[in-house]
Design a protein around this motif. Structure first.
Motif, PDB file in Angstrom:
ATOM      1  N   ASP A  55       0.848  -1.193   0.000  1.00 11.15           N
ATOM      2  CA  ASP A  55       0.000   0.000   0.000  1.00 11.15           C
ATOM      3  C   ASP A  55       0.879   1.236   0.000  1.00 11.15           C
ATOM      4  OD1 ASP A  55      -2.591  -1.231   2.235  1.00 11.15           O
ATOM      5  OD2 ASP A  55      -2.345  -1.361   0.074  1.00 11.15           O
ATOM      6  N   THR A  56       0.518   2.183  -0.856  1.00 10.77           N
ATOM      7  CA  THR A  56       1.281   3.423  -0.937  1.00 10.77           C
ATOM      8  C   THR A  56       0.925   4.309   0.237  1.00 10.77           C
ATOM      9  OG1 THR A  56       1.244   3.277  -3.334  1.00 10.77           O
ATOM     10  CG2 THR A  56       1.805   5.404  -2.370  1.00 10.77           C
ATOM     11  N   ALA A  57       1.924   4.821   0.963  1.00 11.99           N
ATOM     12  CA  ALA A  57       1.662   5.591   2.157  1.00 11.99           C
ATOM     13  C   ALA A  57       1.263   7.028   1.825  1.00 11.99           C
ATOM     14  CB  ALA A  57       2.888   5.571   3.051  1.00 11.99           C
ATOM     15  N   VAL A  58       2.067   7.681   0.969  1.00 10.15           N
ATOM     16  CA  VAL A  58       1.769   9.029   0.518  1.00 10.15           C
ATOM     17  C   VAL A  58       1.760   8.982  -1.005  1.00 10.15           C
ATOM     18  CG1 VAL A  58       2.469  11.442   0.497  1.00 10.15           C
ATOM     19  CG2 VAL A  58       2.904  10.038   2.526  1.00 10.15           C
ATOM     20  N   SER A  59       0.625   9.229  -1.592  1.00 15.10           N
ATOM     21  CA  SER A  59       0.513   9.133  -3.050  1.00 15.10           C
ATOM     22  C   SER A  59       0.163  10.482  -3.648  1.00 15.10           C
ATOM     23  CB  SER A  59      -0.532   8.087  -3.441  1.00 15.10           C
ATOM     24  OG  SER A  59      -1.792   8.425  -2.895  1.00 15.10           O
ATOM     25  N   GLN A  60       0.854  10.805  -4.717  1.00 14.67           N
ATOM     26  CA  GLN A  60       0.648  12.068  -5.424  1.00 14.67           C
ATOM     27  C   GLN A  60       0.241  11.767  -6.858  1.00 14.67           C
ATOM     28  OE1 GLN A  60       4.785  13.836  -3.837  1.00 14.67           O
ATOM     29  NE2 GLN A  60       3.843  15.086  -5.400  1.00 14.67           N
ATOM     30  N   THR A  61      -0.624  12.609  -7.372  1.00 14.95           N
ATOM     31  CA  THR A  61      -0.971  12.521  -8.795  1.00 14.95           C
ATOM     32  C   THR A  61      -1.096  13.923  -9.375  1.00 14.95           C
ATOM     33  OG1 THR A  61      -3.323  12.433  -8.207  1.00 14.95           O
ATOM     34  CG2 THR A  61      -2.211  10.328  -8.607  1.00 14.95           C
ATOM     35  N   PRO A  62      -0.666  14.127 -10.623  1.00 15.13           N
ATOM     36  CA  PRO A  62      -0.005  13.126 -11.470  1.00 15.13           C
ATOM     37  C   PRO A  62       1.481  13.013 -11.146  1.00 15.13           C
ATOM     38  CG  PRO A  62      -0.171  15.192 -12.641  1.00 15.13           C
ATOM     39  CD  PRO A  62      -0.840  15.420 -11.309  1.00 15.13           C
ATOM     40  N   LYS A  63       2.140  12.034 -11.706  1.00 16.77           N
ATOM     41  CA  LYS A  63       3.572  11.870 -11.507  1.00 16.77           C
ATOM     42  C   LYS A  63       4.345  12.841 -12.399  1.00 16.77           C
ATOM     43  CE  LYS A  63       7.065   8.200 -11.161  1.00 16.77           C
ATOM     44  NZ  LYS A  63       7.426   8.505  -9.770  1.00 16.77           N
ATOM     45  N   TYR A  64       3.815  13.061 -13.592  1.00  9.62           N
ATOM     46  CA  TYR A  64       4.426  14.004 -14.527  1.00  9.62           C
ATOM     47  C   TYR A  64       3.350  14.962 -15.017  1.00  9.62           C
ATOM     48  CZ  TYR A  64       8.131  10.493 -14.743  1.00  9.62           C
ATOM     49  OH  TYR A  64       9.112   9.595 -14.423  1.00  9.62           O
ATOM     50  N   LEU A  65       3.761  16.202 -15.223  1.00 10.68           N
ATOM     51  CA  LEU A  65       2.822  17.218 -15.690  1.00 10.68           C
ATOM     52  C   LEU A  65       3.584  18.173 -16.592  1.00 10.68           C
ATOM     53  CD1 LEU A  65      -0.038  18.325 -15.470  1.00 10.68           C
ATOM     54  CD2 LEU A  65       0.608  19.439 -13.333  1.00 10.68           C
ATOM     55  N   VAL A  66       3.202  18.201 -17.867  1.00  9.15           N
ATOM     56  CA  VAL A  66       3.809  19.126 -18.818  1.00  9.15           C
ATOM     57  C   VAL A  66       2.703  20.053 -19.292  1.00  9.15           C
ATOM     58  CG1 VAL A  66       5.070  19.394 -20.968  1.00  9.15           C
ATOM     59  CG2 VAL A  66       5.448  17.360 -19.556  1.00  9.15           C
ATOM     60  N   THR A  67       2.938  21.346 -19.174  1.00  6.56           N
ATOM     61  CA  THR A  67       1.885  22.295 -19.483  1.00  6.56           C
ATOM     62  C   THR A  67       2.475  23.598 -20.010  1.00  6.56           C
ATOM     63  OG1 THR A  67      -0.116  23.340 -18.595  1.00  6.56           O
ATOM     64  CG2 THR A  67       1.831  23.287 -17.168  1.00  6.56           C
ATOM     65  N   GLN A  68       1.654  24.392 -20.623  1.00  8.21           N
ATOM     66  CA  GLN A  68       2.125  25.648 -21.189  1.00  8.21           C
ATOM     67  C   GLN A  68       2.036  26.774 -20.155  1.00  8.21           C
ATOM     68  OE1 GLN A  68      -0.244  26.121 -24.803  1.00  8.21           O
ATOM     69  NE2 GLN A  68       1.493  25.385 -26.004  1.00  8.21           N
ATOM     70  N   MET A  69       2.863  27.752 -20.369  1.00  5.79           N
ATOM     71  CA  MET A  69       2.814  28.957 -19.536  1.00  5.79           C
ATOM     72  C   MET A  69       1.418  29.543 -19.539  1.00  5.79           C
ATOM     73  SD  MET A  69       6.274  30.996 -20.622  1.00  5.79           S
ATOM     74  CE  MET A  69       5.542  32.533 -20.101  1.00  5.79           C
ATOM     75  N   GLY A  70       1.005  30.013 -18.393  1.00  9.64           N
ATOM     76  CA  GLY A  70      -0.283  30.673 -18.276  1.00  9.64           C
ATOM     77  C   GLY A  70      -1.419  29.750 -17.875  1.00  9.64           C
ATOM     78  N   ASN A  71      -1.194  28.444 -18.001  1.00 11.80           N
ATOM     79  CA  ASN A  71      -2.246  27.491 -17.624  1.00 11.80           C
ATOM     80  C   ASN A  71      -2.374  27.384 -16.103  1.00 11.80           C
ATOM     81  OD1 ASN A  71      -2.854  26.926 -20.256  1.00 11.80           O
ATOM     82  ND2 ASN A  71      -1.807  24.954 -20.315  1.00 11.80           N
ATOM     83  N   ASP A  72      -3.507  26.805 -15.695  1.00  5.83           N
ATOM     84  CA  ASP A  72      -3.748  26.498 -14.283  1.00  5.83           C
ATOM     85  C   ASP A  72      -3.738  24.977 -14.128  1.00  5.83           C
ATOM     86  OD1 ASP A  72      -6.434  28.973 -14.090  1.00  5.83           O
ATOM     87  OD2 ASP A  72      -4.255  29.211 -14.172  1.00  5.83           O
TER      88      ASP A  72
END
Lengths: 114, 108
Positions: A1-18
Motif C-alpha cells: 500500500d502506498t503511504a503518501v501518493s501524489q498525482t499526477p507523476k508528470y505534468l507538462v503544461t504551457q505557460m499561463g495554464n492552471d
C-alpha cells in the motif's frame, strides 16, 4: 500500500495554464506538507497543514494555493504557470506538527512548464 | 530562521571506500534528521538524533550528533553502488529545514 501518493507523476503544461496536484496519505498522520525541489536538488518547504489548518505558509507567490479538505488530503493548485515553476513538487506527511517526527514523502510530481 | 550548512556538495568515491557528509549549524539544534534520496526518487527518512553526543548505527551507516548539538555527520563504511544518491540533513525549527544535500557518486 502506498503511504503518501501524489498525482499526477508528470505534468507538462504551457505557460499561463492552471494546474492542480493531488496528495493523499493513508498513514493517519495529522500534518501534511508541500515541498519544492529545484534542479539543484534544494528542498524548500512551501506549505504545511495540521488537521486541515494552515500552519506554515512560506514566501510563495499567491498563484499557489493549497487546499486540505480533510487531514488525509492536501492538494496544490497553481494559477498562471510560469517557466520558473518547473520543478519536482513533493508532498509529505508526519505524525505531528513541528520537527520531532520523520517525514514520509510521496514520489513527487515533476512539473515542466513550456 | 534556522539554517544548516551541509558539506561537501558532491563526493565521488571508489566502490568500497568510505564516505562522510557533514551538517553544521550556527545555533543549537533540538534534533537532527537524515534522509536519503536515490536518483529520480523521493527523500526517505533514515534516522533522527536527539541527544548530545548521540551515535547511532544502521548496518554500514553511522550517524553522530555533536556534543554541542550544532553539528552532525553521516559516515558510510565500504560504500556500495546501492549507496548512490543525495543525503540530506534536516534541522528542527518550527518546521524541518533541509540542508542542500551531498550527492554521492560511486565509481565501480
Amino acid at each position: 500500500d502506498t503511504a503518501v501518493s501524489q498525482t499526477p507523476k508528470y505534468l507538462v503544461t504551457q505557460m499561463g495554464n492552471d494546474k492542480s496536484i493531488k496528495c493523499e496519505q493513508n498513514l493517519g498522520h495529522d500534518t501534511m506538507y508541500w515541498y519544492k525541489q529545484d534542479s539543484k536538488k534544494f528542498l524548500k518547504i512551501m506549505f504545511s497543514y495540521n488537521n486541515k489548518e494552515l500552519i506554515i505558509n512560506e514566501t510563495v507567490p499567491n498563484r499557489f494555493s493549497p487546499k486540505s479538505p480533510d487531514k488525509a488530503h492536501l492538494n496544490l493548485h497553481i494559477n498562471s504557470l510560469e517557466l520558473g515553476d518547473s520543478a519536482v513538487y513533493f508532498c509529505a506527511s508526519s505524525q505531528g506538527a513541528g520537527a520531532n517526527y520523520g517525514y514520509t514523502f510521496g514520489s513527487g510530481t515533476r512539473l515542466t512548464v513550456v | 530562521g534556522q539554517q544548516v550548512m551541509q558539506i561537501p556538495q558532491y563526493q565521488h568515491v571508489q566502490e568500497g571506500e568510505d564516505f562522510t557528509t557533514y551538517c553544521n549549524s550556527s545555533t543549537t539544534l533540538s534534533n537532527i534528521q537524515w534522509y536519503k534520496q536515490r536518483p529520480g526518487g523521493h527523500p526517505v527518512f533514515l534516522i533522527q538524533l536527539v541527544k548530545s553526543g548521540e551515535v547511532k548505527k544502521q548496518k554500514r551507516l553511522t550517524f553522530q550528533f555533536g556534543e554541542a548539538k550544532k553539528n552532525s555527520s553521516l559516515h558510510i563504511t565500504a560504500t556500495q553502488t546501492t549507496d548512490v544518491g543525495t543525503y540530506f540533513c534536516a534541522a528542527n525549527d518550527d518546521k524541518i529545514i533541509f540542508g542542500k544535500g551531498t550527492r554521492l557518486h560511486i565509481l565501480p
